[in-house]
Design an enzyme around this catalytic site. Structure first.
Site, mmCIF file in Angstrom:
data_model
loop_
_atom_site.group_PDB
_atom_site.id
_atom_site.type_symbol
_atom_site.label_atom_id
_atom_site.label_comp_id
_atom_site.label_asym_id
_atom_site.label_seq_id
_atom_site.Cartn_x
_atom_site.Cartn_y
_atom_site.Cartn_z
ATOM 1 N N HIS A 70 0.829 -1.204 0.000
ATOM 2 C CA HIS A 70 0.000 0.000 0.000
ATOM 3 C C HIS A 70 0.862 1.253 0.000
ATOM 4 O O HIS A 70 2.007 1.253 0.444
ATOM 5 C CB HIS A 70 -0.989 0.007 1.169
ATOM 6 C CG HIS A 70 -0.364 0.094 2.523
ATOM 7 N ND1 HIS A 70 -0.139 1.286 3.168
ATOM 8 C CD2 HIS A 70 0.083 -0.861 3.371
ATOM 9 C CE1 HIS A 70 0.408 1.075 4.348
ATOM 10 N NE2 HIS A 70 0.557 -0.238 4.499
ATOM 11 N N ASP A 72 -0.603 4.457 0.906
ATOM 12 C CA ASP A 72 -1.103 5.478 1.822
ATOM 13 C C ASP A 72 -0.353 5.390 3.139
ATOM 14 O O ASP A 72 0.252 4.367 3.464
ATOM 15 C CB ASP A 72 -2.610 5.327 2.034
ATOM 16 C CG ASP A 72 -3.011 3.985 2.646
ATOM 17 O OD1 ASP A 72 -2.483 2.946 2.202
ATOM 18 O OD2 ASP A 72 -3.841 3.976 3.578
ATOM 19 N N ASP A 101 6.471 1.237 6.043
ATOM 20 C CA ASP A 101 5.045 0.911 6.036
ATOM 21 C C ASP A 101 4.303 1.886 5.137
ATOM 22 O O ASP A 101 3.770 2.870 5.604
ATOM 23 C CB ASP A 101 4.505 0.945 7.463
ATOM 24 C CG ASP A 101 3.056 0.511 7.577
ATOM 25 O OD1 ASP A 101 2.536 -0.111 6.639
ATOM 26 O OD2 ASP A 101 2.437 0.803 8.611
ATOM 27 N N GLU A 139 -5.056 1.165 2.855
ATOM 28 C CA GLU A 139 -4.799 0.155 3.887
ATOM 29 C C GLU A 139 -4.900 0.777 5.275
ATOM 30 O O GLU A 139 -5.405 0.154 6.195
ATOM 31 C CB GLU A 139 -3.412 -0.466 3.683
ATOM 32 C CG GLU A 139 -3.141 -1.681 4.569
ATOM 33 C CD GLU A 139 -2.516 -1.354 5.911
ATOM 34 O OE1 GLU A 139 -2.424 -2.268 6.747
ATOM 35 O OE2 GLU A 139 -2.122 -0.190 6.139
ATOM 36 N N GLU A 140 -4.430 1.989 5.412
ATOM 37 C CA GLU A 140 -4.430 2.652 6.718
ATOM 38 C C GLU A 140 -5.815 3.140 7.140
ATOM 39 O O GLU A 140 -6.007 3.515 8.291
ATOM 40 C CB GLU A 140 -3.452 3.836 6.713
ATOM 41 C CG GLU A 140 -2.014 3.471 6.392
ATOM 42 C CD GLU A 140 -1.308 2.647 7.461
ATOM 43 O OE1 GLU A 140 -1.934 2.288 8.480
ATOM 44 O OE2 GLU A 140 -0.119 2.353 7.265
ATOM 45 N N ASP A 163 4.324 -5.969 4.127
ATOM 46 C CA ASP A 163 4.015 -4.792 4.920
ATOM 47 C C ASP A 163 4.866 -4.719 6.184
ATOM 48 O O ASP A 163 4.863 -5.641 6.984
ATOM 49 C CB ASP A 163 2.534 -4.820 5.296
ATOM 50 C CG ASP A 163 2.021 -3.499 5.823
ATOM 51 O OD1 ASP A 163 2.786 -2.757 6.456
ATOM 52 O OD2 ASP A 163 0.839 -3.211 5.609
#
Length: 181
Positions: A70, A72, A101, A139-140, A163
């Site tokens: 991801h 974001d 991350d 994702e966040e 991740d």
């Protein structure tokens, strides 16, 4: 590779106000555009699925191996000694919002695909699976990007995510929230 990670970290991809083509705001949309441009630069087929997910393919056999990363990030917060979106190198470490991350792992996944592409080009070989890199944008904030993608595309036969603390994380099966009194 470090400069490509820096290019992704430079993009403040915290969720913002949605607009057509950017369901998570301008930051995640810009990060997705940056990552897809990097993938295309390396000769990959890359497409944007309505601003929710980027898809980068390296074709092998018909069965897909999915790698979900991801782009974001959560808000930078306090306590930074440097600009969180101006990645720095310090004592052998890369420091910036999203380095581990998950922008760094996302970029490393593209470099891994590049390795396999160059190997297959050199040897005339074919991968036993199509390698599909999925670059999510929420994702966040709830992973609605994955839901959107799966409503329109079949699930890869195998899927994993690089991740943050990978390979310590094996599989996430959901979330639990509660109040204890």
């Amino acid at each position: 590779m470090v400069e490509d990670i820096r290019a992704l970290v430079r993009v403040d991809s915290v969720k913002g106000e949605a607009y057509p083509g950017a369901p998570f705001g301008s930051g995640p949309a810009a990060a997705l555009d940056t990552a897809l441009a990097l993938a295309r630069r390396e000769g990959f087929s890359a497409r944007n699925v309505d601003g929710y997910v980027g898809v980068v393919d390296f074709n092998g056999a018909p069965t897909e191996l999915g790698i979900l990363a991801h782009l974001d990030v959560v808000p930078a917060g306090n306590g930074w000694d440097s600009d969180p979106f101006g990645m720095i190198e310090k004592e052998g470490w890369l420091i910036g919002r999203g380095v581990s991350d998950d922008k760094g792992p996302a970029l490393l996944t593209l470099y891994m695909a590049k390795f396999f592409k160059e190997y297959c080009d050199k040897t005339g070989g074919t991968l036993p699976y199509t390698l599909r890199v999925l670059l999510g944008c929420s994702e966040e904030t709830g992973m609605t990007d994955v839901d959107y993608y799966l409503e329109r595309n079949p699930m890869p036969a195998f899927c994993f995510t690089p991740d943050a603390e990978f390979p310590v994380g094996y599989g996430e099966k959901g979330n639990f929230g509660g109040v204890f009194v």
